[in-house]
Every structure is written in structure tokens, then in C-alpha cells.
Design an enzyme around this catalytic site. Structure first.
Site, mmCIF file in Angstrom:
data_model
loop_
_atom_site.group_PDB
_atom_site.id
_atom_site.type_symbol
_atom_site.label_atom_id
_atom_site.label_comp_id
_atom_site.label_asym_id
_atom_site.label_seq_id
_atom_site.Cartn_x
_atom_site.Cartn_y
_atom_site.Cartn_z
ATOM 1 N N GLY A 128 0.415 -1.078 0.251
ATOM 2 C CA GLY A 128 -0.002 -0.399 -0.205
ATOM 3 C C GLY A 128 0.979 1.485 0.137
ATOM 4 N N SER A 130 0.481 3.538 -3.199
ATOM 5 C CA SER A 130 0.078 4.576 -4.874
ATOM 6 C C SER A 130 -0.682 4.889 -3.380
ATOM 7 C CB SER A 130 0.330 4.386 -5.642
ATOM 8 O OG SER A 130 1.889 3.885 -6.200
ATOM 9 N N GLU A 245 12.693 -2.754 -4.490
ATOM 10 C CA GLU A 245 11.938 -3.259 -5.377
ATOM 11 C C GLU A 245 12.473 -2.928 -6.913
ATOM 12 O OE1 GLU A 245 8.197 -0.915 -5.130
ATOM 13 O OE2 GLU A 245 7.386 -1.895 -6.063
ATOM 14 N N ASN A 370 9.377 4.932 -15.167
ATOM 15 C CA ASN A 370 10.828 5.294 -15.506
ATOM 16 C C ASN A 370 11.247 6.348 -15.534
ATOM 17 O OD1 ASN A 370 10.029 2.164 -16.010
ATOM 18 N ND2 ASN A 370 11.463 2.087 -17.582
#
Lengths: 387, 374
Positions: A128, A130, A245, A370
Site C-alpha cells: 500500500g 501509491s 524493489e 521510468n
């Protein structure tokens, strides 16, 4: 039980590869091989149990915590064999993110409470981070947690929680201090999804899957002890995970399996000997090879206990954009089948032309777009001045 | 002088057509309407009232006798808010096939219904996924007073929502074109879904009986090539509208979405990429208009084929570049089924691959224009 105490790293690489390959061949369900999209927990439960029974759930965790404790070389072999056999991901936020984080920064009680249940598959984690107005600008998140006695009271909304409908627990970022500067009033919380006041709403994606969810929090009570790290210091905790990540999201897995799919399709479509195709295929293959090289560089850094720097962002950019280019070529090679939704017949076989293309779309967006990764490289690696 | 007057007159006419198509698009079309999936017969009828169905059909066959240059801007206008109705497959492709066959009562009747908007035909010509392959395994053989049709056709648009089929079949070493009504005995329709949610079908013909009067042509190979080229160019014109629509939605998003306390459109990195999208749009527009005038001016079929491939090579490529980038600029919300921008990507995938994708048309261009050695 014997496998659980095995010192995998003492094996020769060839021997280890043989053992891993045999394991997948003997145990992995045939109908789940080469899955084009993420599988739900209900489909993967049996495989999770198998991994768990053999102590193979967490190849990268240290053996003392129930992992396989693989060194980087062995881990790469493990992943390669997993890919070669077309083994799908189990819901792995607990294995890949929460576990390593708690091992690094959790309290003894948290490790004792959570790690074994990740290994057993009893608890499945979702993320949790965004929010609708805090995507790329994650630090502007507004879901708040107010400490009242022994509990935080959480209110707000999260979005892009991958497979949250299958999660028993969520690790989340909440605002605990509205006075402090953006990054400084954020805390890292572990939340039981059964707590009253939590609503999960799956969202349909372009490809028609319900892979992501919105999660709403309405006066949700979370025990004070469920915080990881200190109060208001959650950004640092999350950052450690985020670089992890980025390493994970930059894994060559996606691109490698896409390349294998491209190769399969080229044979089915009869263009695998075509010189134009071969040129483009080899260009992509070398892109994936060098991605592999980069990935190994970063994983050995992690294994040797070094912290990952901001330069790990290059992995996510190159990995996902290579993946995306492979998806494009799959669509191109398919010719007219590129307009078909779902599997198309090719001779006696079927092939889902658009799945890689669709999966490539969110890959350049999630886990920090990106664009954000490039900002990080420009600002924190190249030290370029801000505007 | 006369030539100039004609040019001016034509420009005025094109402007009128474009304006009415634009007004129609505003009134009748929206990405949301595309979501429902099914073709609206009411809208199909309304499109015929716009004069669209008969625009390219010669006047003596009941059409308007106009050219692709008159139709292309209208298709662009209709493509902008996305168009579910199969105007290019069922009106441009089917219509030009029907208009090109030898005169006959069957032909006249079908064209009348098509121009009036009461007929929705589908064309079944393709047998493999590759444009440059042979599509002649479906056969037609004499049987008593009529014929028997056997074989298989794929990628038939719009799925099973057709009233009848124009089917190409090999007979005596030539390509015949026959009419088969929906529901004919021996015809089986396996319905699939195109990327954009529209219908797409695989048809199986198991000795389907064809009346002699339904054999519209017995030597239609060149007619088919010409009709496909026209449809390829028309699809490119529709793709241009799709590109314009996707860019419009994306620029609106860049102007309104805020992150880091700023409108994201104020970030230079995104401004540069927005400029790149605009370049794609303008390249696409010029590619379509050049191809349209080359197509009209071409002396032979080869010239028209080159023009069509030039346009489709550009538009199949640019539509995917633009819609992929549009999703990226929208971020996560662009990947949900809830936002309209995804519909543009799906439509771009469908139209880009239909009648040959960019790579196939580049290869065809090379063969035709550069005289590539076989």
C-alpha cells in the site's frame, strides 16, 4: 526435512542446477507452465504449499530464517531454471519484500510473528504505497494514521495494490505527522486486511485482468507495535525497500521469458530464419544478456551486504524497456494475429500475441515510473543540478 | 482556369464532407460508445445518411462517385473519437468490391442496400496471418446449376455481426467472388474478439451451396488487390484520427494532472516527449495526404499499391508509438480499463495489424517500389 538443512552453496553449480531442474520437472504443475500473466493465489496455492513443504519458498533469505540462503551465483541458477521451466510467480510480496525488510529492520517480535507465516503461505502480503494523487510524487501521500492510545487510526485510500484481493496483510506508508516536511512525517505500517474498515476494490486493467486494487481505509485500528522502524521515519524504511524493489523489478526474468516467447512465436510463424528477424532478435538477446550482467552486478552487491545506491535505477529502466521492445516485436512478427484478443491458433498450437505487449505497459509505470528512475539517475548518480 | 476552378470546387466539397463528418462525430460518437462492444445499426444507418456508404460508389450504381481524397478526411474525423462501426471493412472494402464486379441484378440490389445503410456485409478473403501469403485454399466448384464453396477464412471483421459475406474462392485457377447470406447452410462462424473488443471471426465453409446468381465475379484477383489497397489507405486515414484523438486527450492530461505541486506538463522532459508526439502526428497527416494524392494520380494498380503501403507503413507504426506513449504519460490510470486512453491503444493495435502491419507494408513497399529481388 533434510532439504531444509541443506547447504546449497556447497554444491557445484552443475549439481545444483540439476537438482533445481529436477525439482521443477517433478513438482511444478504442467498446466501452470509459461503463464502469460500474473496468476491468482487460488491457482498458485498448491505450488506455494509444495515450495513450503520443501523449504524452497524463499531462495534468497538466509537459512537461519528458513530461506535457502543461496549465494548470488546459485540464486541466478535458481532463477534461470525457474524461467526455463516456465514457473509462474506465486504472490510474492511477502517473500521478496516484507521478509528481507523485516530481517534487516524488523523487531525480534515482528520476525517471529511474520516470517514463518510467509514461509508457510498462511499469510499473503500486498503493498500500500501509491494513492490517486501520490503516484510518482509518492512523498505527497495523504492516507493518515493518528496514534490514539495503543492504536493508530488509519483513514485514506491506496491504489495500485497488486493482487490485494488475495492479501491477508498489507505493508503500507501512512502520514503520521502533517507538520513535518513531506518525507519526514511518514511511517511504515503492517496491517491485517481483516481489520474492520478496510474495503478492497479490484480494478480491471487494459488486458482485462483484475491485477490491481484500490484499498479504502475508514477508521481502521492498527496496533502501535505494527510499525516498522521509528514513527515518522518510514520513508527511510520504504526507501530501503524501494531500492530492493528496483532491483527486483529490474530482474531479467520478465525480459528473458518474453524473449523465449518471441522465439517460440517466430518458429510458429515461420520467420525464425528470416535475416531481418534474426538481426532484431539478436539485438534484443544481447540487450537481455547485458541486462543479466548488470543484474548480477547488483545482486552480488546485495549479497555482500553492501547497500544499493541510486544507480540501481538503471536496471529497472533497461529491464522494462527491453521487455517492452520484445513485446513490440512479438506483435509485429504475429502479423494479422496481432489484432486478436487472447490466444490465436498457430498451426496446431495457440499463442497469446498481445499478453507480453500488455504486460509491458504497466512495467514502465509501476515501482516508480521510468521517468522517476531517470530523475534519480540524473540527480543522484550524475549529480546534475535541479531546474 | 477550368482546372483551378475544379480544384477549388473539390476543396470546398471536401471541406463540407469533413465538416459534416466532424459534426456527426461530435454528436454521435464517443470512446464510451465503443465500450458497449456491439455495432449500433441505428448509427450504421445514420452513417449512411451522411453519404458515407455510397461515397466511392459510381453514380450510375447509385453512389456519389467521389474519390478517396473526399472520403479520407471524413474517416479521420470519425476516427478521432473512435469508431465502433466497421466503415472501412464493410463499406469501403465491401463497397468497392461490389462496385467493381460485372454489372448484374444481384450487384445492383446489394449496392442499393449498402448505400441505404440497411446492409452490413463482411469481406472474407484472408486465410493466413500474413499479407504476402497465398489466400487461395478456399475453393468453388460447379454443382448442378450452382456451385459448392469449401474452405476456411480468418480475421473476418466484424465477427458474426454481418448480414452477408463477400467471399473470395479459387475456381479454375482464378479468383471468384461470391455472395453468401448469413445463416447459409454449411457455413459455421467461430466468433472471436479483436483487441479493441470488436468482433472477429473464423469462417468454415463446408460445401456451402452458392446460386449461380450469387457468383458476382469469376476473375476478381485484381479487383481484390485494388479494393484491399483502397481499404488499406482508408484504414490509414482512420488511424490518423485516432492519433489526433489520443494526443488531444494526453495533452489535456498533461495540462491538468499535478504532481510535485506542479502541472506535469510543465516538466521539460515531458514537454520534449509531447513535442515528439506532435511530430508523429504531423508525419502521419502528411503521409496520408501524400498517399491519397499519389493514389488518385497513379497510372496503374502498382502505383496505387505503393501509395497504400506507404501510408499504412507509417500509420501502423505511428499509431502504436503515440498510443503507447499516451498510456505512459497517463501513468497507472492509463493502464486501467476505466480510462478512455486505453481504448485508443486497443483500437490502434487492431487497426495497425488489420490488412498488414507496418513491417509487412514496408516489405511490400520494398518489393513494389524498390523492385526487390524475389
Amino acid at each position: 526435512m533434510s532439504e531444509k538443512q541443506q547447504d546449497w552453496n556447497a554444491m557445484s553449480d552443475e549439481e545444483f542446477r540439476r537438482v533445481v531442474r529436477e525439482f521443477f520437472v517433478n513438482h511444478y504443475p504442467e498446466h501452470l507452465r509459461y503463464s502469460p500473466s500474473r496468476r491468482r493465489l487460488s491457482e498458485m496455492r498448491g505450488w506455494y504449499d509444495t515450495l513450503s513443504r520443501h523449504g524452497w519458498v524463499a531462495p534468497a533469505w538466509p537459512a537461519e530464517y528458513g530461506g535457502m540462503g543461496l549465494d548470488p551465483g546459485k540464486l541466478v541458477i535458481f532463477i534461470e531454471e525457474q524461467e526455463a521451466h516456465g514457473v509462474a510467480r506465486v504472490p510474492d510480496h511477502g517473500i521478496v519484500m516484507v521478509g528481507p525488510l523485516l530481517i534487516q529492520q524488523g523487531t525480534e517480535e515482528q520476525k517471529r510473528r511474520y516470517l514463518p507465516r510467509i514461509l508457510s503461505g498462511e499469510e499473503i502480503w500486498c503493498q500500500g504505497y501509491s494513492e490517486p494523487n501520490a503516484g510518482s510524487d509518492l512523498a505527497s501521500l495523504r492516507t493518515e494514521a493518528v496514534l490514539v492510545g495503543d492504536h493508530f487510526v488509519v483513514n485514506g485510500q491506496k491504489t495500485w495494490s497488486t493482487l490485494a484481493q488475495d492479501g491477508t496483510h498489507m505493508f503500507m506508508l501512512v502520514r503520521t505527522n502533517k507538520e513535518a516536511r513531506k518525507q519526514e512525517g511518514i511511517s511504515f505500517l503492517l496491517v491485517d486486511m481483516k481489520t474492520p474498515g478496510i474495503t478492497v476494490r479490484p480494478m480491471r486493467t487494459l488486458s482485462g485482468h483484475e491485477e490491481f486494487c484500490e484499498v479504502f481505509f475508514d477508521d481502521v485500528q492498527v496496533p502501535k507495535d505494527n510499525i516498522v522502524g521509528e514513527i515518522d521515519k518510514g520513508w527511510g524504511v520504504a526507501k530501503a525497500l524501494l531500492s530492493f524493489e528496483r532491483l527486483f523489478l529490474g530482474s531479467p526474468k520478465l525480459a528473458q521469458s518474453a524473449l523465449a516467447r518471441l522465439s517460440t512465436l517466430a518458429a510458429l510463424a515461420g520467420c525464425d530464419r528470416d535475416p531481418v528477424f534474426r538481426d532484431r532478435f539478436v539485438a534484443l538477446q544481447l540487450d537481455v544478456d547485458d541486462l543479466n550482467g548488470l543484474y548480477r552486478r547488483f545482486t552480488s552487491q546485495v549479497r555482500s551486504g553492501e547497500r544499493l545506491g541510486p544507480d540501481v535505477s538503471i536496471l529497472k529502466v533497461w529491464g522494462t524497456e527491453t521487455f517492452s521492445r520484445i513485446g513490440d516485436l512479438i506483435v509485429e512478427v504475429a502479423g494479422g494475429a496481432g489484432m486478436i484478443d487472447g490466444p490465436s491458433p498457430f498451426g496446431g498450437e495457440t499463442f497469446d500475441v498481445l499478453s507480453t505487449f500488455y504486460n509491458a505497459r504497466p512495467s514502465t509505470i509501476y515501482g516508480g515510473t521510468n521517468e522517476i528512475q531517470r530523475n534519480i539517475i540524473a540527480a543522484n548518480v550524475l549529480n546534475l543540478p535541479s531546474a | 482556369m477550368t482546372h483551378d476552378n475544379e480544384t477549388i470546387e473539390r476543396q470546398q466539397q471536401q471541406q463540407l464532407i469533413t465538416e459534416s463528418a466532424t459534426a456527426f462525430a461530435r454528436r454521435e460518437l464517443s470512446p464510451t460508445a465503443v465500450r458497449t462492444g456491439a455495432i449500433s445499426r441505428t448509427r450504421w444507418k445514420a452513417l449512411s445518411e451522411l453519404g458515407l456508404m455510397g461515397m466511392l460508389v459510381p453514380e450510375d450504381l447509385g453512389g456519389l462517385g467521389l474519390k478517396i481524397g473526399d472520403l479520407a478526411p471524413a474517416l479521420t474525423a470519425l476516427g478521432r473519437p473512435l469508431l465502433r462501426e466497421p466503415v472501412v471493412p464493410s463499406c469501403v472494402l465491401a463497397g468497392s468490391l461490389l462496385a467493381g464486379v460485372p454489372s448484374g441484378s444481384r450487384q445492383a440490389h446489394l449496392l442499393e442496400e449498402l448505400c441505404g445503410g440497411s446492409l452490413l456485409p463482411a469481406v472474407a478473403w484472408q486465410e493466413t496471418y500474413r499479407l504476402d501469403a497465398h489466400h487461395d485454399a478456399t475453393t468453388l466448384v460447379g454443382e448442378g446449376d450452382g456451385f459448392l464453396l469449401s474452405g476456411r477464412k480468418i480475421l473476418v471483421v466484424p465477427g458474426d455481426e454481418f448480414d452477408g459475406l463477400l467471399i473470395t474462392a479459387a475456381m479454375d485457377g482464378r479468383t471468384a467472388l461470391v455472395w453468401v447470406s448469413a445463416g447459409a447452410s454449411g457455413l459455421s462462424v467461430e466468433k472471436g474478439r479483436a483487441a479493441d473488443g470488436g468482433g472477429i471471426a473464423t469462417l468454415q465453409f463446408d460445401r456451402v451451396y452458392v446460386h449461380a446468381s450469387d457468383v458476382l465475379a469469376t476473375d476478381a484477383a485484381e479487383l481484390l488487390e485494388e479494393a484491399l489497397d483502397l481499404a488499406t489507405l482508408a484504414a490509414s486515414a482512420e488511424l490518423l484520427g485516432l492519433i489526433q484523438g489520443a494526443i488531444e486527450i494526453t495533452m489535456d492530461y498533461l495540462r491538468t494532472r499535478k504532481q510535485f505541486n506542479k502541472t506535469i506538463g510543465s516538466f521539460q522532459a515531458l514537454q520534449h516527449r509531447a513535442a515528439d508526439l506532435f511530430i508523429q502526428q504531423e508525419l502521419s497527416a502528411v503521409a496520408v495526404s501524400r498517399a491519397v494524392s499519389d493514389f488518385e494520380a497513379a497510372k496503374d494498380a502498382r502505383g496505387r499499391a505503393i501509395a497504400a503501403s506507404r501510408a499504412k507503413a507509417r500509420l501502423s507504426s505511428s499509431a502504436l508509438i503515440v498510443t503507447k506513449e499516451a498510456i505512459q504519460m497517463h501513468g497507472g490510470i492509463g493502464y486501467t480499463d476505466e480510462h478512455d486512453i486505453g481504448l485508443y491503444l486497443k483500437r490502434a493495435l487492431t487497426l495497425s495489424a488489420w490488412l498488414g502491419n507496418a513491417a509487412e507494408h514496408r516489405a511490400r513497399f520494398a518489393r513494389l517500389a524498390l523492385g526487390e529481388a524475389a
